[in-house]
Design an enzyme around this catalytic site. Structure first.
Site, PDB file in Angstrom:
ATOM      1  CE  LYS A 274      11.444  -3.846  -4.565  1.00  0.00           C
ATOM      2  NZ  LYS A 274      12.187  -4.977  -5.159  1.00  0.00           N
TER       3      LYS A 274
ATOM      4  NE  ARG B   5       4.818   1.696   0.006  1.00  0.00           N
ATOM      5  CZ  ARG B   5       5.810   1.475   0.852  1.00  0.00           C
ATOM      6  NH1 ARG B   5       7.045   1.689   0.482  1.00  0.00           N
ATOM      7  NH2 ARG B   5       5.578   1.046   2.068  1.00  0.00           N
TER       8      ARG B   5
ATOM      9  CE  LYS C  41      13.420 -12.372  -8.415  1.00  0.00           C
ATOM     10  NZ  LYS C  41      14.168 -12.197  -7.208  1.00  0.00           N
TER      11      LYS C  41
ATOM     12  CB  CYS D 183      -0.946   0.094   1.187  1.00  0.00           C
ATOM     13  SG  CYS D 183      -2.140  -1.225   1.273  1.00  0.00           S
TER      14      CYS D 183
ATOM     15  CD  GLU E  51       9.169 -12.115  -7.031  1.00  0.00           C
ATOM     16  OE1 GLU E  51       8.982 -11.335  -6.125  1.00  0.00           O
ATOM     17  OE2 GLU E  51      10.319 -12.481  -7.393  1.00  0.00           O
TER      18      GLU E  51
ATOM     19  CG  HIS F  24      16.685 -39.689  -2.771  1.00  0.00           C
ATOM     20  ND1 HIS F  24      16.973 -40.984  -2.411  1.00  0.00           N
ATOM     21  CD2 HIS F  24      17.877 -39.055  -2.865  1.00  0.00           C
ATOM     22  CE1 HIS F  24      18.283 -41.124  -2.271  1.00  0.00           C
ATOM     23  NE2 HIS F  24      18.857 -39.954  -2.556  1.00  0.00           N
TER      24      HIS F  24
ATOM     25  CG  ASN G  60       1.070   0.747   4.283  1.00  0.00           C
ATOM     26  OD1 ASN G  60       0.760  -0.432   4.227  1.00  0.00           O
ATOM     27  ND2 ASN G  60       2.293   1.194   4.033  1.00  0.00           N
ATOM     28  N   GLY G  61      -1.303  -0.968   6.339  1.00  0.00           N
ATOM     29  CA  GLY G  61      -1.115  -1.817   7.523  1.00  0.00           C
ATOM     30  C   GLY G  61      -2.384  -2.577   7.843  1.00  0.00           C
TER      31      GLY G  61
ATOM     32  CD  GLU H  39      16.447 -14.626  -6.034  1.00  0.00           C
ATOM     33  OE1 GLU H  39      15.755 -15.031  -5.089  1.00  0.00           O
ATOM     34  OE2 GLU H  39      16.234 -13.549  -6.616  1.00  0.00           O
TER      35      GLU H  39
ATOM     36  CD1 TRP I 268      -0.464  -6.535  -2.826  1.00  0.00           C
ATOM     37  CD2 TRP I 268      -0.844  -7.007  -0.670  1.00  0.00           C
ATOM     38  NE1 TRP I 268      -0.205  -7.865  -2.636  1.00  0.00           N
ATOM     39  CE2 TRP I 268      -0.427  -8.181  -1.328  1.00  0.00           C
ATOM     40  CE3 TRP I 268      -1.137  -7.069   0.691  1.00  0.00           C
ATOM     41  CZ2 TRP I 268      -0.291  -9.402  -0.658  1.00  0.00           C
ATOM     42  CZ3 TRP I 268      -1.002  -8.275   1.352  1.00  0.00           C
ATOM     43  CH2 TRP I 268      -0.584  -9.429   0.687  1.00  0.00           C
TER      44      TRP I 268
HETATM   45  C1  AGP Z   1      11.878 -10.846  -4.338  1.00  0.00           C
HETATM   46  O1  AGP Z   1      11.901 -10.936  -5.715  1.00  0.00           O
HETATM   47  C2  AGP Z   1      10.550 -10.873  -3.759  1.00  0.00           C
HETATM   48  N1  AGP Z   1       9.724  -9.838  -4.266  1.00  0.00           N
HETATM   49  C3  AGP Z   1      10.424 -11.049  -2.263  1.00  0.00           C
HETATM   50  O2  AGP Z   1      10.673 -12.382  -1.987  1.00  0.00           O
HETATM   51  C4  AGP Z   1      11.320 -10.172  -1.356  1.00  0.00           C
HETATM   52  O3  AGP Z   1      12.651 -10.549  -1.491  1.00  0.00           O
HETATM   53  C5  AGP Z   1      10.857 -10.325   0.100  1.00  0.00           C
HETATM   54  O4  AGP Z   1       9.520  -9.915   0.221  1.00  0.00           O
HETATM   55  C6  AGP Z   1      11.725  -9.575   1.073  1.00  0.00           C
HETATM   56  O5  AGP Z   1      11.713  -8.208   0.831  1.00  0.00           O
HETATM   57  P1  AGP Z   1      12.797  -7.273   1.498  1.00  0.00           P
HETATM   58  O6  AGP Z   1      14.119  -7.662   0.941  1.00  0.00           O
HETATM   59  O7  AGP Z   1      12.382  -5.894   1.113  1.00  0.00           O
HETATM   60  O8  AGP Z   1      12.735  -7.501   2.985  1.00  0.00           O
END
Ligand code: AGP
Length: 609
Positions: free
Chosen positions: A604, A27, A488, A2, A491, A507, A100-101, A484, A74
């Site tokens: 984000k 956000r 990616k 948000c 996501e 396994h 926000n929250g 990772e 969000w």
């Molecule tokens: C990364 O591509 C993701 N969007 C997500 O996993 C992110 O790394 C995670 O939410 C942590 O965010 P931060 O590094 O801002 O704490």
């Protein structure tokens, strides 16, 4: 998670609010809305389920007013609908609130208010606050500030809020408890935002509110105090980022831009830190001297999502270079398992944004139990950076794309430096120290080399873009890189991807392999190379397509596609191997025409549980 924007001053608020929302849209982007001061004591509201562009279309261009608040959402409480979009108002339509929250006790407050006859227009937790503020004003609160203070008293949970009173549009009240809020100080105008991204176009002077702080803002300035009314006298600081940092330039989207920025970002992370003379690094921000470093008996990395995977990579490096037991744990789990906090463990809170609620809560748990915690944070002045007090600044620069790339790379690079430092106060030899310093120095140029091969990686991504499932295979050092890489792809492409240890395939998961299930195999030239070849043979024997990412020569005919990276050092090769995986995910998702910077359901920085 948000975004909040506010404006009060001599200009028209609406265009400024819309422009600020556009900057903060990363956000949260399932709905957007704004409220500006109107006639007859009621703010005028526009809100839509959809993007900021949809809000722009919905706003009456003739809408005037010099005070306003706005929000990009969000969803937490209630679906993404027009009614649930912010701002919310009290039944009389006098008070507008953006939030926000999460108000954790919203249900009980709502039940209480309903029993007293209140009627609600949305399913949100936020609307409860509008009722409480209106009630406080009706009960004779001396000012909006007073009413907000009273209304927040029974509220539990995390919030950043901005409040507009239609009857007193010459001021706005904002408050923060767990969700970021920053004031931008202009000439006869003031800005409010949950992130400096929305401010830097207008001013470089910012006031970061702390948790438990409230501010009353008017065109001439601001007044800060604690929630229980003690003045805090906050002074503005100069923000270190400029408007250009938030512009796309020649790039189609921020993820692509941020991938391309990695050579510079890594150079910044290394700048002034490499110490050739003693074959080590200087990390002054950690506040740890040689004696402190020697007293560390364990290292634990805490982070969420990609930051957690970077922590896993860091733990491997610390064990390998410093021979200190190290591991990584999802920060979201840490506080719930009553962790044993040891005084000779160094805890590292890893976060790009510095706002992730779960990571912040882990830091608070450590602070409460007397653990020694430092931050590895990109967001300067962020909540996690402040809660840790000391740490490793990542120097990646602002990261806008939801999918983190340059910040994750800089996390890994920073952990390599920390591991080197810890190793060099122990038994890591000068020769090995020198080797790692040289390897670190080579990274920016080698990343550039990988970026130059983008078209070949893009071609591979296009070739497999009809796959609905993929494996990412790696082992030991490359295991976090495989995780990772899968993260990616999931996501931004919405395609199922799973990381597996190469030796674990047989396994169970090998049962999934057929011609429709490609595997990306990380096969660096290290002591496990032959084992990785065996894993590829097993996949090939079952008809599974193989995309190998390697820095050496593979047996002829074993793989369907090879992506080559330069050779750095066995310890740091996993950092390099992750760069083509970013490009692979990017081009895979582009082929599927996904919204790269704003993948569905995500935001984000995650400032809720
Ligand atoms: C990364 O591509 C993701 N969007 C997500 O996993 C992110 O790394 C995670 O939410 C942590 O965010 P931060 O590094 O801002 O704490």
């Amino acid at each position: 998670m948000c975004g909040i924007v506010g404006y009060i001053g001599f200009r028209e608020a609406t265009p400024l609010l819309l422009e600020g929302l556009r900057r903060l849209e990363y956000r949260g982007y399932d709905s957007a809305g704004l409220a500006v001061s109107g006639r007859r004591g009621k703010p005028r509201i526009a809100k839509v389920a959809g993007r900021v562009a949809d809000l722009r279309d919905a706003v009456d261009p003739a809408r005037t007013g010099g005070t306003g608040i706005a929000h990009t959402r969000w969803a937490t409480h209630g679906e993404a609908t027009d009614a649930n979009a912010h701002p919310h108002t009290d039944p009389g339509g006098r008070i507008a609130v953006v939030h926000n929250g999460i108000f954790e006790n919203a249900e009980s407050l709502r039940a209480q208010l309903t029993a007293e006859g209140a009627v609600f227009a949305s399913e949100t937790d936020t609307e409860v606050l509008t009722h409480l503020i209106a009630a406080a004003l009706e009960a004779g609160a001396s000012s909006l500030e007073d009413a907000v203070r009273t209304a927040l008293r029974p509220v539990e949970g995390a919030y950043g809020i901005a409040v507009l009173d239609g009857q007193r549009p010459d001021e706005l009240v904002v408050a923060r408890q767990g969700s970021p809020l920053v004031l931008g100080v202009g000439e006869k105008e003031m800005f409010i935002a949950s992130d400096v991204a929305a401010l830097v176009r207008h001013t470089q002077r910012a006031v970061f509110l702390d948790d438990g702080e409230l501010a009353t803002v008017n065109a001439e300035g601001y007044r800060t105090s604690t929630l229980d009314a003690r003045p805090t006298d906050k002074q503005p600081v100069t923000v270190g980022v400029v408007e250009e940092d938030y512009q796309l330039g020649e790039f189609p989207d921020f993820m692509r831009k941020e991938i391309a920025e990695q050579p510079d970002a890594v150079t910044r992370a290394l700048r002034g830190r490499l110490d050739e003379r003693f074959a080590t690094v200087r990390l002054d921000g950690t506040g740890l001297d040689a004696r402190d470093l020697r007293s560390i008996r364990r290292v634990k990395f805490l982070g969420c999502g990609s930051a957690y995977y970077a922590g896993e990579l860091g733990a491997n490096l610390v064990e390998e270079l410093a021979r200190i037991p190290a591991d990584a744990e999802p920060a979201s789990e840490f506080r719930y398992r009553n962790p044993v906090v040891e005084s000779d463990t160094l805890y590292i809170a890893v976060s790009q944004s510095g706002e992730t609620l779960d990571t912040l809560a882990a830091v608070e748990e450590l602070n409460r139990k007397g653990g020694r915690v430092i931050g590895a944070v990109n967001g300067v002045g962020s909540a996690i950076a402040r809660a840790c007090g000391a740490g490793l600044l990542l120097h990646a620069g602002p990261e806008i794309s939801v999918a983190s790339t340059k910040a994750v790379t800089n996390m890994s690079v920073s952990f390599a430096m920390l591991a080197l430092l810890l190793g060099r106060v122990r038994d890591l030899s000068t020769a090995n120290g020198q080797r790692i310093v040289t390897a670190l120095r080579s990274l920016p140029g080698q990343i550039e080399e990988i970026l130059r091969a983008e078209e070949q990686i893009a071609e591979a991504a296009r070739r497999y873009a009809d796959a609905r499932n993929m494996f990412f295979i790696g082992r030991t050092r490359c295991w976090p890189t495989a995780r990772e890489g899968a993260q990616k792809l999931k996501e931004i492409s919405y395609v199922h991807a799973e990381a597996y240890h190469a030796a674990e395939l047989k396994h169970g998961p090998l049962a999934l392999i057929d011609e429709s299930m490609p595997s990306v195999v990380l096969a660096p030239d290290d002591e496990l190379f032959a084992k990785n070849i065996s894993a590829m043979e097993q996949i090939k024997a079952r008809g599974g397509p193989i995309i190998a990412v390697t820095n050496t020569t593979l047996p002829h005919g074993l793989t369907d596609t090879v992506i080559r990276v330069p050779h750095n050092s066995p310890e740091l090769d996993p950092i390099l191997l992750s760069v083509p995986l970013q490009l692979f995910a990017y081009h895979f998702a582009s082929t599927l025409d996904r919204d790269i910077d704003k993948p569905r359901n995500l935001a984000k920085s995650v400032t809720v549980e």
